[in-house]
Enzyme design. Structure first.
Site, short mmCIF file in Angstrom:
data_model
loop_
_atom_site.label_atom_id
_atom_site.label_comp_id
_atom_site.label_asym_id
_atom_site.label_seq_id
_atom_site.Cartn_x
_atom_site.Cartn_y
_atom_site.Cartn_z
N SER A 1 -5.60 5.29 13.81
CA SER A 1 -5.27 6.54 13.11
C SER A 1 -6.00 7.73 13.74
O SER A 1 -5.69 8.88 13.45
CB SER A 1 -5.66 6.43 11.64
OG SER A 1 -7.04 6.13 11.51
N CYS A 2 -6.97 7.46 14.62
CA CYS A 2 -7.72 8.53 15.29
C CYS A 2 -6.82 9.23 16.31
O CYS A 2 -5.80 8.71 16.72
CB CYS A 2 -8.93 7.97 16.01
SG CYS A 2 -10.13 7.17 14.93
N ILE A 3 -7.27 10.44 16.70
CA ILE A 3 -6.55 11.20 17.72
C ILE A 3 -7.44 11.37 18.95
O ILE A 3 -8.60 11.74 18.83
CB ILE A 3 -6.20 12.63 17.22
CG1 ILE A 3 -5.36 12.59 15.94
CG2 ILE A 3 -5.53 13.45 18.32
CD1 ILE A 3 -3.88 12.53 16.14
#
Lengths: 200, 166
Positions: B21-23
């Site tokens: 879910s991180c960018i």
């Protein structure tokens, strides 16, 4: 607050994990009809960036079985199994690995182990913790662990991870069973043991 | 998670392995041969100050400052977003990925930096890789690298280093 956990507190959490995963190992053994070995659990409180590395090689492909935990101390239960180990579990249960049925059987293992672990933890601490529906995904370890941690740790700086390893005797199958309590809930687990006083 | 790195040395490799879910946010000044990568975890800092790269609203200005300090020129900056997947279909981390992507886009717009490429969403993890003077790429588990932006310029002037941006 998890940043200020003492060695004594981490020891106590490790002991809680040890007893709880012992109960989980017994249910796994009954489910599979095989002996299950339990290694001494690890308890670590680390900055997010280091917590993922402590869980394993982030580039490794693993099957993750994740259950959100609700109740007094919310968080998540995450079981990680290498793909070969997941295939072993499926064949011991007589289902085809890598299929919908296979994944659903793995989810059921997560359900049974998660429920046994949390029930043992609840009975020792008086803290209510209930597992939700399991989800099974196969992906990079880093992607799975970081996503679960992002949800559990939120705006805290430190992730608390209780990591137990269950090995099925005679099979190349090591299951890493992790409890990731939300940052604010750790005190609730320690307070019944007389090891936590609220400071803020 | 929550770290960032900037380099202006051709051949250096900045990598964020296993973005769920991180960018992975990249800011690049191609003519100057400078690029930076931040590993963004959550959309808003909500009063937190550290680590700055962890939160989209702080990570964008922080990465921007660091790229400018390394010699980047603001009007030439281009952004690339990688990650922001929806790994799980139920639970607390449900839409963090989409909210992260939205927050990074909004912060980039406030900073006046344009997005030139984006590989976000879906339900699979990705690895973001920036080779300074080479290319920016995204890779799904077990899949091939997809080039998102070429950074090609000169030859490496020295032995390149690799940095993992956890």
């Amino acid at each position: 607050m998890t940043g200020s956990l003492t060695d004594l507190q981490l020891d106590a959490l490790r002991e809680l994990a040890n007893i709880s995963s012992g109960t989980a190992a017994t249910s796994l053994s009954q489910l599979l009809g095989r002996e299950v070995d339990l290694n001494v659990p690890k308890a670590f409180a680390l900055p997010l960036a280091d917590a993922v590395d402590a869980a394993g090689d982030p580039a490794q492909e693993v099957t993750g079985i994740a259950l959100a935990v609700e109740g007094d101390v919310p968080g998540a239960v995450l079981l990680l199994v290498p793909p070969a180990g997941a295939a072993t579990l499926c064949s011991l249960l007589g289902v085809e690995p890598g299929t919908e049925v296979g994944d659903s059987a793995l989810g059921e293992i997560g359900n049974i182990l998660g429920a046994a672990y949390l029930m043992a933890l609840s009975s020792m601490t008086g803290v209510q913790m209930l597992p939700s529906t399991p989800q099974v995904i196969t992906d990079l370890l880093g992607a799975i662990v970081s996503t679960v941690l992002a949800g559990a740790v939120g705006h805290g700086d430190i992730a608390l991870v209780l990591d137990s390893e269950l090995d099925i005797t005679g099979e190349p199958c090591a299951i890493s069973f992790m409890l990731l309590p939300d940052a604010d809930g750790v005190g609730d687990l320690l307070a019944p043991l007389g090891l936590f006083e609220a400071t803020d | 998670m929550g770290e960032l790195a900037v380099s202006g040395r051709a051949g250096d490799e900045l990598v964020a392995i296993g973005l769920g879910s991180c960018i992975g946010l990249v800011l690049a000044d191609r003519p100057a041969g400078i690029a930076g990568l931040a590993h963004v975890v959550l959309p808003e800092a909500q009063g937190k100050l550290e680590p700055r790269a962890k939160f989209a609203d702080l990570a964008v200005p922080e990465l921007l400052d660091r790229v400018l300090a390394a010699g980047g020129v603001r009007r030439r900056l281009e952004a690339v977003l990688i990650g922001g997947a929806r790994m799980f279909s139920v639970g607390a981390s449900l839409d963090i990925g989409a909210r992260n992507a939205e927050a990074v886009r909004a912060a980039l717009e406030r900073a006046g930096v344009r997005i030139v490429a984006e590989e976000t969403g879906g339900n699979r993890g990705r690895t973001a890789r920036v080779i300074v003077g080479g290319e920016i790429s995204s890779q799904l588990a077990g899949g091939p690298r997809t080039a998102l932006l070429s950074l090609a310029a000169g030859r490496p002037s020295r032995t390149p280093i690799a940095v993992q941006v956890a």
